[in-house]
Design a protein around this motif. Structure first.
Motif, short mmCIF file in Angstrom:
data_model
loop_
_atom_site.label_atom_id
_atom_site.label_comp_id
_atom_site.label_asym_id
_atom_site.label_seq_id
_atom_site.Cartn_x
_atom_site.Cartn_y
_atom_site.Cartn_z
N PRO A 154 47.92 39.48 44.48
CA PRO A 154 47.00 39.04 45.45
C PRO A 154 45.64 38.56 45.46
O PRO A 154 45.16 37.46 46.13
CB PRO A 154 46.93 39.98 46.62
CG PRO A 154 48.18 41.12 46.44
CD PRO A 154 48.16 40.85 44.80
N ASP A 155 44.98 38.84 44.24
CA ASP A 155 43.60 38.26 44.02
C ASP A 155 43.83 37.17 42.97
O ASP A 155 42.55 36.40 42.83
CB ASP A 155 42.92 39.37 43.23
CG ASP A 155 42.23 40.26 44.13
OD1 ASP A 155 41.52 39.93 44.97
OD2 ASP A 155 42.81 41.52 44.28
N GLY A 156 45.06 36.72 42.44
CA GLY A 156 45.26 35.67 41.59
C GLY A 156 44.84 36.12 40.26
O GLY A 156 45.36 35.28 39.34
N ASN A 157 45.21 37.40 39.77
CA ASN A 157 45.27 37.79 38.47
C ASN A 157 46.72 37.21 38.01
O ASN A 157 47.58 37.70 38.70
CB ASN A 157 45.16 39.44 38.26
CG ASN A 157 43.56 39.92 38.41
OD1 ASN A 157 42.60 39.42 38.02
ND2 ASN A 157 43.58 40.66 39.57
N ASN A 158 46.62 36.49 36.89
CA ASN A 158 48.06 36.12 36.41
C ASN A 158 48.84 36.91 35.54
O ASN A 158 47.99 37.32 34.53
CB ASN A 158 47.96 34.69 35.98
CG ASN A 158 48.81 33.84 35.62
OD1 ASN A 158 49.33 33.55 34.47
ND2 ASN A 158 49.72 33.48 36.61
#
Length: 206
Positions: free
Chosen positions: A131-135
């Motif tokens: 959800p935070d964008g950590n890929n």
């Protein structure tokens, strides 16, 4: 076993095992991240207060997050996950409610949709983000490059990985019997050598 020492009694760093244990990722909402990684089926580990730790299936390395664990901006992390079947992994992610990208492989002019036609290791990929964008890049690896894994340390950490290795060994052994024109009574030894060579990057049996 203790590391060897030189004449001065100093341990040799090459003989000290340094096993990667935990990677810390930056998140802005701990409870939201906890729900997401739990949805992936990752194991929630027992930790001290203020630390949340998950371990992916079949992994020796865990992921940690929590308030004030690191100064990096939430969503700035990127990591790799290795699977033996990228299409099956993507289907499982989607079924768990995760928005995983289409499977692709690199081509001469950029990414090409679908798995690598030759199904080469390290080529077929997908990805998803928390959800935070950590890929998280999900990469299909069935045969390691030489020197990546010691032959004595080869192992299978899940039933699906072992089953996949057996299927690949069976297919390769079938081709071997076609080439030789005879049934191989020592197929268990051939399978074992093939499966170990896949993981260690050694030359497979002919």
């Amino acid at each position: 076993m203790s590391p060897r020492t030189d004449a001065s009694g100093t341990p040799n760093i090459r003989d000290v095992d340094l096993k990667l244990e935990v990677v810390v990722i930056p998140v802005s909402d701990v409870e939201r991240a906890k729900e997401f990684y739990g949805r992936l089926g990752w194991r929630l580990d027992k930790t001290p207060p203020g630390i949340v730790q998950f371990t992916p299936q079949g992994s020796d390395c865990s992921v940690q997050f929590g308030p004030n664990l690191m100064s990096a901006a939430p969503g700035s992390a990127k990591a790799y996950l290795v699977v033996s079947d990228v299409e099956a992994a993507r289907n499982a992610l989607v079924a768990a409610g995760v928005e995983a990208g289409e499977v692709y492989h690199p081509g001469p002019e950029g990414p090409v949709k679908g798995v690598d036609p030759e199904r080469r290791s390290y080529y077929s990929r997908t990805s998803f983000s928390d959800p935070d964008g950590n890929n998280w890049l999900v990469q299909e690896v069935t045969a390691r490059l030489p020197g990546r894994v010691e032959a004595a340390a080869t192992s299978f950490t899940s039933v699906s990985d072992l089953a996949g290795a057996l299927r690949r060994a069976a297919a390769a052994h079938g081709e071997y019997e076609k080439r030789t024109g005879k049934v191989d009574p020592d197929w268990p030894d051939w399978y074992a050598e093939y499966m170990v060579s896949e993981q260690s990057g050694a030359e497979p049996p002919k």
